[in-house]
Design an enzyme around this catalytic site. Sequence first.
Site, PDB file in Angstrom:
ATOM      1  N   ASP A 334       0.869  -1.166   0.000  1.00 24.78           N
ATOM      2  CA  ASP A 334       0.000   0.000   0.000  1.00 24.78           C
ATOM      3  C   ASP A 334       0.916   1.229   0.000  1.00 24.78           C
ATOM      4  O   ASP A 334       2.049   1.164   0.497  1.00 24.78           O
ATOM      5  CB  ASP A 334      -0.888  -0.007   1.245  1.00 24.78           C
ATOM      6  CG  ASP A 334      -1.660   1.278   1.412  1.00 24.78           C
ATOM      7  OD1 ASP A 334      -2.379   1.662   0.476  1.00 24.78           O
ATOM      8  OD2 ASP A 334      -1.519   1.923   2.470  1.00 24.78           O
ATOM      9  N   ASP A 536      -1.015  -0.287   6.068  1.00 22.47           N
ATOM     10  CA  ASP A 536      -1.066   0.397   7.356  1.00 22.47           C
ATOM     11  C   ASP A 536      -2.354   0.128   8.112  1.00 22.47           C
ATOM     12  O   ASP A 536      -2.574   0.677   9.180  1.00 22.47           O
ATOM     13  CB  ASP A 536      -0.876   1.904   7.179  1.00 22.47           C
ATOM     14  CG  ASP A 536      -2.056   2.551   6.464  1.00 22.47           C
ATOM     15  OD1 ASP A 536      -2.843   1.814   5.829  1.00 22.47           O
ATOM     16  OD2 ASP A 536      -2.185   3.785   6.525  1.00 22.47           O
ATOM     17  N   ASP A 540      -7.054  -1.347   4.276  1.00 27.84           N
ATOM     18  CA  ASP A 540      -6.269  -2.466   3.768  1.00 27.84           C
ATOM     19  C   ASP A 540      -6.679  -3.806   4.366  1.00 27.84           C
ATOM     20  O   ASP A 540      -6.088  -4.836   4.030  1.00 27.84           O
ATOM     21  CB  ASP A 540      -4.776  -2.239   4.074  1.00 27.84           C
ATOM     22  CG  ASP A 540      -4.235  -1.017   3.359  1.00 27.84           C
ATOM     23  OD1 ASP A 540      -4.735  -0.703   2.276  1.00 27.84           O
ATOM     24  OD2 ASP A 540      -3.323  -0.370   3.899  1.00 27.84           O
TER      25      ASP A 540
END
Length: 644
Positions: A334, A536, A540
Amino acid sequence: MSKSQISCESEACNCHGSGCSHEHTERELKINLIRLVTAGFFVTLAVLTEYRIIPLTELEIPAALISLALTAYPILKEAALGLIKGAWNVCELAALALVAAVLIGEFTAAAEIAFILTIGEMVEDYLYARTQKDIHSLMLHVPTTANIIRNEEIIEIAVDDIKIGDRILIRPGERIPVDGEIQKGHSDVDESFRTGESLPIQKNPGDTVYSGSINLDGILVITAIKPANQSSYAKVVELVQKAGMRRPPSHPMIDTFAHYYTPLILVIAFGTAFVTNDIVRGITVLIVACPCALLLATPSAVLAAIGPAAKQGILIKSGSFLEMCKKITTIVFDKTGTLTSGEMNVTTIIPENGSTQEEVLIIASSAERSSPHPIARAILKEAKRTGIVLSGVGTGRHFPGKGAEDTWNGAPVLVGNRDFFKKNSIPVLESAKQDNIQKNMYETEVLVAKNGEYIGKILISDTLHTDTKKALASLRHLGYSQYAIITGDNKKAAQAIADELEIPESMTYSGLLPSDKEKFVADLQEKGERVCFVGDGTNDGPALIRADIGVGMGSRANTLALESSGVILMEQGLSSLPTFLKLGKKTSQTIKENISLALLLNCMLIGLAAGGLITPVIGAIGHQFATIIVLVNSIRLSYTFSGY
């Protein structure tokens, strides 16, 4: 789970996967150690008299029986319970070997079997307790009270009673009780419990501090931003407690192997006794055949790795993630908060359609005030800096990866990216479509609308984290060569990061929703890739769960990563990712070494026993020699980790 309680699923023959279990408290471990030392004295006496080193042969059998009385009961008890349940596993095999040795008058051999099996159990318990000590070092000195400022008076209350918005006084040397934002004061703060990094971090007004950290040298006044049960330290403690109650599994191949092993060994033992007409040989086969070393190959290595990793700020929920490291073919990152610092700042506010900068910022901050996303926090930080005061609690809806909608002064407002505006049929002015106004290549645009009309946009900048390039260089050195970037951000910002990190455009994907990220990972897996996803925790979660290894950046204020990740990196940035993957590869290598050593030594001992080349006593020594080699090899892993 209390610090003094050690729960385990071990076997009397120190073998995992065989269905035997014990509960050990610290007091019981001390009693067991005394029992073991006493049994060791008598079994040594029995061996010395058997070989006439001590010329008091009449002491051999009594000494052996005393040693048996101290060590054999747990083995026989667990074997009996296993047989009642219909199990024919290695605990039963060990008990059968012990009973058979007694029946043929080999009391010293039986005592040695029971004694050395107990040693194996104690060594494993030490290894497990050592891991527990490493992990629980994170949980020491949990703050229970805090000094709250109310009506300009300082009162002490329980940490559990702290509410969001409470002002807390933190004196030098005190541990911060909840996550908060500094209102007054400057100080160095020790965040090593989260990051593994012993160097203090300078904190100033406006900075976030995390529960469990230690205020070193200045007086701080912070405002609580989370209650105690949702703060960083509470999340880590919860995770550690769950991890501490789990024993690592044995290798799948070994689980299957153990199911068929006992019947096979019984056939070999009885066959040996029948063919040679020597029951002692058959019993010696039983003695050497207990595959404790093989069954300890995986759990001992995993235990040796997880504890030291926790001390360095790498929390591993299962040993399976360590074993998966060697199979990873693609690492997916990410962008925001993972490759970049996540400390975003508003750089430009561009009003349109007669609006003002202040109006654009007020509407955007109002809609985003309850969102945990870094972009939302950047907007709120800018609103606070310019003196905008928001009353009440945000009630708007948030659409992960898209934006937010709310009502401001009775008018519907919308904040988000271009796709979000297009879906809501809000036209964007031609002037807003010109990207050349963005000065920073990492800038992200946030569009703002009121009453269905576009009124301006906010440009927000992010920076590449200082250790990202170094971490990727280390990953390439370890042999990981295929990377991808996926983000909900715009294409230009994503590509700028990819270019700097030398990740090809074909592996850079922008404008993805959380469901899109999960699908991206799933598509890679369908193509045969083994995926490590690093995120994080904000938007996600689905991808972290879907990946073969989900690595969460637990150092962020948002602690969702703790819930959805298999591995949590508590240190800021990616510097500990190569450490984890290298440890995983080393753990797999150690497991392979353990299995090879155990199989080789077991087969060798069975052959020697069947050929009549070793006695039951020598067989017992050889059997546990193999177990000790495996345990020492695993313990070696925990000490070499410090060099990573």
